[in-house]
Scaffold this active site. Structure first.
Site, PDB file in Angstrom:
ATOM      1  N   HIS A  19       8.495   7.744  -3.403  1.00 45.51           N
ATOM      2  CA  HIS A  19       8.197   6.826  -4.503  1.00 45.51           C
ATOM      3  C   HIS A  19       9.112   7.041  -5.704  1.00 45.51           C
ATOM      4  CE1 HIS A  19       4.001   6.352  -2.553  1.00 45.51           C
ATOM      5  NE2 HIS A  19       4.872   5.460  -2.076  1.00 45.51           N
ATOM      6  N   SER A  97       3.363   2.474  -2.152  1.00 42.09           N
ATOM      7  CA  SER A  97       4.600   1.788  -2.512  1.00 42.09           C
ATOM      8  C   SER A  97       4.408   0.315  -2.894  1.00 42.09           C
ATOM      9  CB  SER A  97       5.622   1.924  -1.383  1.00 42.09           C
ATOM     10  OG  SER A  97       5.076   1.529  -0.144  1.00 42.09           O
ATOM     11  N   GLU A 115       2.047  -5.404   6.968  1.00 40.20           N
ATOM     12  CA  GLU A 115       1.190  -4.369   7.526  1.00 40.20           C
ATOM     13  C   GLU A 115       0.556  -4.898   8.808  1.00 40.20           C
ATOM     14  OE1 GLU A 115      -0.629  -1.248   8.684  1.00 40.20           O
ATOM     15  OE2 GLU A 115       0.618  -1.117   6.878  1.00 40.20           O
ATOM     16  N   GLY A 140       6.121  -4.767  10.829  1.00 38.39           N
ATOM     17  CA  GLY A 140       7.043  -4.785   9.698  1.00 38.39           C
ATOM     18  C   GLY A 140       8.504  -4.878  10.076  1.00 38.39           C
ATOM     19  N   ASP A 160       9.150   2.803   6.069  1.00 38.47           N
ATOM     20  CA  ASP A 160       8.536   4.131   6.187  1.00 38.47           C
ATOM     21  C   ASP A 160       7.406   4.141   7.214  1.00 38.47           C
ATOM     22  OD1 ASP A 160       6.954   2.567   4.489  1.00 38.47           O
ATOM     23  OD2 ASP A 160       6.116   4.321   3.489  1.00 38.47           O
TER      24      ASP A 160
END
Length: 283
Positions: A19, A97, A115, A140, A160
Protein backbone atom coordinates in the site's frame (compact mmCIF):
# COMPACT_ATOMS: atom_id res chain seq x y z
CA UNK A 1 -8.34 -18.88 -5.33
CA UNK A 2 -12.02 -18.90 -4.36
CA UNK A 3 -11.35 -20.09 -0.78
CA UNK A 4 -8.95 -17.22 -0.05
CA UNK A 5 -10.14 -14.43 2.24
CA UNK A 6 -7.76 -11.53 2.81
CA UNK A 7 -9.41 -10.78 6.15
CA UNK A 8 -7.08 -13.34 7.74
CA UNK A 9 -4.06 -11.30 6.60
CA UNK A 10 -5.26 -7.68 6.48
CA UNK A 11 -2.75 -5.12 7.70
CA UNK A 12 0.22 -7.49 7.71
CA UNK A 13 3.72 -6.44 6.63
CA UNK A 14 2.87 -7.44 3.05
CA UNK A 15 -0.01 -4.99 3.02
CA UNK A 16 2.22 -2.25 4.39
CA UNK A 17 4.80 -2.37 1.59
CA UNK A 18 2.11 -2.96 -1.05
CA UNK A 19 0.00 0.00 0.00
CA UNK A 20 2.94 2.36 0.45
CA UNK A 21 4.02 1.62 -3.12
CA UNK A 22 0.43 2.02 -4.32
CA UNK A 23 0.06 5.43 -2.68
CA UNK A 24 3.42 6.68 -3.97
CA UNK A 25 2.36 5.84 -7.53
CA UNK A 26 -1.06 7.45 -7.09
CA UNK A 27 0.50 10.61 -5.70
CA UNK A 28 2.77 10.79 -8.74
CA UNK A 29 -0.23 10.44 -11.06
CA UNK A 30 -1.99 13.26 -9.21
CA UNK A 31 0.84 15.69 -9.99
CA UNK A 32 -0.89 16.32 -13.33
CA UNK A 33 -4.40 17.73 -13.56
CA UNK A 34 -5.33 15.13 -16.16
CA UNK A 35 -7.50 12.22 -14.93
CA UNK A 36 -6.05 8.76 -14.47
CA UNK A 37 -7.43 5.24 -14.20
CA UNK A 38 -6.72 2.78 -11.40
CA UNK A 39 -7.43 -0.92 -11.93
CA UNK A 40 -7.37 -3.43 -9.07
CA UNK A 41 -7.45 -7.09 -10.13
CA UNK A 42 -7.92 -8.76 -6.73
CA UNK A 43 -9.86 -6.22 -4.71
CA UNK A 44 -11.11 -8.30 -1.79
CA UNK A 45 -13.57 -6.73 0.63
CA UNK A 46 -12.14 -3.19 0.48
CA UNK A 47 -12.26 -2.63 4.25
CA UNK A 48 -11.39 -5.16 6.98
CA UNK A 49 -12.37 -5.45 10.64
CA UNK A 50 -9.21 -6.16 12.64
CA UNK A 51 -11.38 -7.25 15.58
CA UNK A 52 -13.19 -9.87 13.48
CA UNK A 53 -12.91 -13.62 14.04
CA UNK A 54 -10.97 -13.94 10.78
CA UNK A 55 -8.36 -11.37 11.78
CA UNK A 56 -8.10 -12.66 15.34
CA UNK A 57 -7.19 -16.15 14.10
CA UNK A 58 -3.85 -14.88 12.80
CA UNK A 59 -3.42 -11.35 14.24
CA UNK A 60 -0.96 -10.68 11.40
CA UNK A 61 -1.57 -6.94 11.65
CA UNK A 62 0.29 -6.96 14.98
CA UNK A 63 3.58 -7.45 13.10
CA UNK A 64 2.45 -5.07 10.36
CA UNK A 65 0.39 -1.91 10.48
CA UNK A 66 -0.16 -2.04 14.24
CA UNK A 67 3.59 -2.04 14.76
CA UNK A 68 3.97 0.90 12.39
CA UNK A 69 1.41 3.00 14.28
CA UNK A 70 4.11 3.87 16.81
CA UNK A 71 6.36 5.27 14.08
CA UNK A 72 8.39 8.25 15.32
CA UNK A 73 10.26 9.08 12.12
CA UNK A 74 9.78 11.81 9.55
CA UNK A 75 9.45 9.93 6.26
CA UNK A 76 6.71 11.81 4.35
CA UNK A 77 5.33 8.74 2.55
CA UNK A 78 4.92 6.77 5.78
CA UNK A 79 3.38 9.75 7.58
CA UNK A 80 0.92 10.26 4.71
CA UNK A 81 0.00 6.56 4.81
CA UNK A 82 -0.58 6.64 8.57
CA UNK A 83 -2.70 9.78 8.24
CA UNK A 84 -4.95 8.08 5.70
CA UNK A 85 -5.21 5.00 7.94
CA UNK A 86 -6.06 6.86 11.14
CA UNK A 87 -9.87 7.05 10.70
CA UNK A 88 -9.92 3.29 10.09
CA UNK A 89 -7.37 2.00 12.60
CA UNK A 90 -8.92 4.13 15.35
CA UNK A 91 -12.02 2.00 14.78
CA UNK A 92 -10.05 -1.29 14.61
CA UNK A 93 -10.34 -1.47 10.83
CA UNK A 94 -7.91 -1.52 7.92
CA UNK A 95 -8.55 -0.16 4.41
CA UNK A 96 -7.54 -2.44 1.56
CA UNK A 97 -6.14 -1.23 -1.75
CA UNK A 98 -9.56 -0.30 -3.25
CA UNK A 99 -10.47 1.93 -0.33
CA UNK A 100 -7.03 3.52 -0.28
CA UNK A 101 -7.40 4.23 -4.00
CA UNK A 102 -10.80 5.78 -3.39
CA UNK A 103 -9.65 8.15 -0.66
CA UNK A 104 -6.41 9.01 -2.50
CA UNK A 105 -8.06 9.76 -5.87
CA UNK A 106 -9.96 12.75 -7.24
CA UNK A 107 -13.46 13.04 -8.68
CA UNK A 108 -12.15 13.06 -12.26
CA UNK A 109 -10.19 9.83 -11.80
CA UNK A 110 -11.68 6.43 -12.70
CA UNK A 111 -11.42 3.44 -10.36
CA UNK A 112 -12.13 -0.14 -11.47
CA UNK A 113 -12.24 -2.92 -8.87
CA UNK A 114 -12.48 -6.62 -9.73
CA UNK A 115 -13.18 -9.53 -7.38
CA UNK A 116 -14.20 -13.13 -8.11
CA UNK A 117 -15.02 -14.45 -4.61
CA UNK A 118 -18.80 -14.61 -4.16
CA UNK A 119 -18.75 -13.36 -0.57
CA UNK A 120 -16.03 -10.77 -0.97
CA UNK A 121 -17.71 -9.12 -3.97
CA UNK A 122 -20.77 -8.45 -1.82
CA UNK A 123 -18.61 -7.00 0.95
CA UNK A 124 -16.74 -4.85 -1.59
CA UNK A 125 -19.96 -3.40 -3.00
CA UNK A 126 -21.24 -2.60 0.49
CA UNK A 127 -17.96 -1.10 1.68
CA UNK A 128 -17.08 1.10 -1.29
CA UNK A 129 -19.47 3.43 -3.07
CA UNK A 130 -18.47 6.45 -5.10
CA UNK A 131 -19.44 8.03 -8.40
CA UNK A 132 -16.03 7.30 -9.95
CA UNK A 133 -15.98 3.62 -8.94
CA UNK A 134 -16.88 0.60 -11.09
CA UNK A 135 -16.99 -2.86 -9.48
CA UNK A 136 -16.87 -6.09 -11.50
CA UNK A 137 -17.63 -9.61 -10.25
CA UNK A 138 -15.11 -11.42 -12.41
CA UNK A 139 -11.67 -12.97 -12.63
CA UNK A 140 -9.31 -10.02 -12.27
CA UNK A 141 -6.64 -11.09 -14.73
CA UNK A 142 -9.19 -11.90 -17.41
CA UNK A 143 -11.03 -8.68 -16.67
CA UNK A 144 -7.86 -6.64 -16.86
CA UNK A 145 -7.11 -7.75 -20.39
CA UNK A 146 -10.71 -7.12 -21.43
CA UNK A 147 -10.51 -3.52 -20.18
CA UNK A 148 -7.21 -2.59 -21.84
CA UNK A 149 -6.28 -0.20 -23.31
CA UNK A 150 -8.25 1.96 -20.90
CA UNK A 151 -9.74 5.42 -21.01
CA UNK A 152 -8.23 7.61 -19.71
CA UNK A 153 -4.96 6.25 -21.05
CA UNK A 154 -2.76 7.08 -18.03
CA UNK A 155 -2.81 5.27 -14.75
CA UNK A 156 -1.85 2.12 -12.88
CA UNK A 157 -2.81 -1.49 -12.30
CA UNK A 158 -2.40 -3.32 -8.99
CA UNK A 159 -2.09 -7.10 -9.30
CA UNK A 160 -1.96 -9.03 -6.03
CA UNK A 161 -3.38 -12.57 -6.11
CA UNK A 162 -3.07 -14.87 -3.11
CA UNK A 163 -0.54 -17.16 -4.86
CA UNK A 164 -2.10 -20.05 -2.94
CA UNK A 165 -2.17 -21.95 -6.22
CA UNK A 166 1.27 -22.68 -7.66
CA UNK A 167 0.04 -21.75 -11.14
CA UNK A 168 -0.80 -18.20 -10.01
CA UNK A 169 2.76 -17.11 -10.76
CA UNK A 170 2.49 -18.30 -14.35
CA UNK A 171 -0.94 -16.71 -14.75
CA UNK A 172 0.37 -13.36 -13.53
CA UNK A 173 3.32 -13.52 -15.92
CA UNK A 174 1.08 -14.31 -18.87
CA UNK A 175 -1.42 -11.61 -17.96
CA UNK A 176 1.32 -9.00 -17.50
CA UNK A 177 2.82 -9.90 -20.87
CA UNK A 178 -0.52 -9.42 -22.64
CA UNK A 179 -1.38 -6.31 -20.61
CA UNK A 180 1.89 -4.55 -21.44
CA UNK A 181 1.32 -5.30 -25.10
CA UNK A 182 -2.15 -3.70 -24.94
CA UNK A 183 -1.15 -0.78 -22.68
CA UNK A 184 2.61 -0.13 -22.98
CA UNK A 185 2.49 3.18 -21.11
CA UNK A 186 0.64 1.94 -18.03
CA UNK A 187 2.28 1.38 -14.65
CA UNK A 188 1.81 -2.18 -13.36
CA UNK A 189 2.48 -2.89 -9.68
CA UNK A 190 2.65 -6.63 -8.97
CA UNK A 191 2.81 -7.87 -5.37
CA UNK A 192 4.47 -11.20 -4.59
CA UNK A 193 5.30 -13.10 -1.38
CA UNK A 194 8.81 -13.99 -0.28
CA UNK A 195 8.50 -17.45 1.22
CA UNK A 196 10.64 -19.55 3.51
CA UNK A 197 12.49 -22.80 2.85
CA UNK A 198 9.46 -25.03 3.22
CA UNK A 199 7.97 -23.48 0.06
CA UNK A 200 10.92 -24.06 -2.27
CA UNK A 201 8.77 -24.91 -5.30
CA UNK A 202 6.79 -21.67 -5.00
CA UNK A 203 10.08 -19.81 -4.52
CA UNK A 204 11.25 -21.15 -7.85
CA UNK A 205 7.97 -20.29 -9.58
CA UNK A 206 8.20 -16.74 -8.21
CA UNK A 207 11.79 -16.40 -9.46
CA UNK A 208 10.68 -17.61 -12.88
CA UNK A 209 7.84 -15.10 -12.93
CA UNK A 210 10.21 -12.23 -12.13
CA UNK A 211 12.65 -13.33 -14.80
CA UNK A 212 9.85 -13.50 -17.37
CA UNK A 213 8.73 -10.00 -16.40
CA UNK A 214 12.29 -8.77 -16.92
CA UNK A 215 12.13 -9.86 -20.56
CA UNK A 216 9.14 -7.63 -21.36
CA UNK A 217 9.68 -4.65 -23.69
CA UNK A 218 9.08 -2.05 -20.97
CA UNK A 219 10.64 1.26 -19.97
CA UNK A 220 11.88 -0.20 -16.70
CA UNK A 221 11.16 -2.81 -14.03
CA UNK A 222 11.94 -2.24 -10.36
CA UNK A 223 11.82 -4.82 -7.57
CA UNK A 224 11.20 -3.41 -4.09
CA UNK A 225 11.41 -6.07 -1.37
CA UNK A 226 11.05 -6.13 2.41
CA UNK A 227 12.16 -9.15 4.45
CA UNK A 228 11.20 -8.99 8.12
CA UNK A 229 12.69 -12.18 9.59
CA UNK A 230 15.18 -14.98 9.17
CA UNK A 231 14.43 -17.74 6.68
CA UNK A 232 14.25 -21.05 8.58
CA UNK A 233 12.90 -24.52 7.86
CA UNK A 234 9.65 -23.55 9.60
CA UNK A 235 9.21 -20.13 8.01
CA UNK A 236 6.11 -19.14 6.09
CA UNK A 237 6.02 -15.73 4.42
CA UNK A 238 9.16 -13.94 5.60
CA UNK A 239 8.58 -10.85 3.46
CA UNK A 240 7.15 -9.64 0.18
CA UNK A 241 7.97 -7.52 -2.79
CA UNK A 242 6.56 -5.30 -5.50
CA UNK A 243 7.54 -5.69 -9.14
CA UNK A 244 6.80 -2.31 -10.70
CA UNK A 245 6.68 -2.06 -14.47
CA UNK A 246 7.13 1.44 -15.91
CA UNK A 247 8.14 2.83 -12.54
CA UNK A 248 7.35 6.56 -12.24
CA UNK A 249 10.11 9.14 -12.27
CA UNK A 250 11.63 9.74 -8.79
CA UNK A 251 9.87 6.72 -7.29
CA UNK A 252 13.19 4.95 -6.59
CA UNK A 253 14.61 7.36 -3.97
CA UNK A 254 11.23 7.63 -2.24
CA UNK A 255 10.72 3.89 -1.85
CA UNK A 256 14.39 3.46 -0.93
CA UNK A 257 13.86 5.80 2.02
CA UNK A 258 10.60 4.02 2.95
CA UNK A 259 12.21 0.58 2.92
CA UNK A 260 15.07 1.62 5.19
CA UNK A 261 12.52 2.85 7.73
CA UNK A 262 10.36 -0.28 7.45
CA UNK A 263 13.34 -2.54 8.13
CA UNK A 264 13.88 -0.73 11.42
CA UNK A 265 10.22 -0.66 12.46
CA UNK A 266 8.84 -3.95 11.12
CA UNK A 267 11.96 -6.10 11.34
CA UNK A 268 11.40 -9.04 13.70
CA UNK A 269 15.06 -10.00 14.09
CA UNK A 270 18.53 -8.90 12.95
CA UNK A 271 18.03 -10.69 9.62
CA UNK A 272 15.47 -8.10 8.49
CA UNK A 273 16.53 -6.32 5.32
CA UNK A 274 15.34 -4.67 2.14
CA UNK A 275 16.25 -5.09 -1.49
CA UNK A 276 15.83 -2.57 -4.29
CA UNK A 277 16.86 -3.77 -7.74
CA UNK A 278 16.38 -2.63 -11.31
CA UNK A 279 15.56 -5.77 -13.31
CA UNK A 280 15.16 -3.53 -16.34
CA UNK A 281 16.88 -0.18 -15.98
CA UNK A 282 15.65 2.80 -17.94
CA UNK A 283 14.65 6.42 -17.60
Amino acid sequence: MLSYRHGFHAGNHGDVIKHLCQLLILEKLKEKNKPFIYLDTHSGAGIYDLASEESKKTDEHIQGVSKLEGYQGDNPAILHYLKLLKPYTSDSCYPGSPELARIASREQDKLVFMELHNTEIGNLKRNIRANNVMIHHRDGLEGLLALLPPKPNRGMVLIDPSYELADDYNLVSKAATSAVRKWPTGTFAIWYPILGQRSIMKQRRCATMLEELSLLPVKNLLLAELIVEQDTADSGMIGSGMAIINTPWQFYPKIQSVLSELVEVLGQDHHAKSNLEWKVEGE
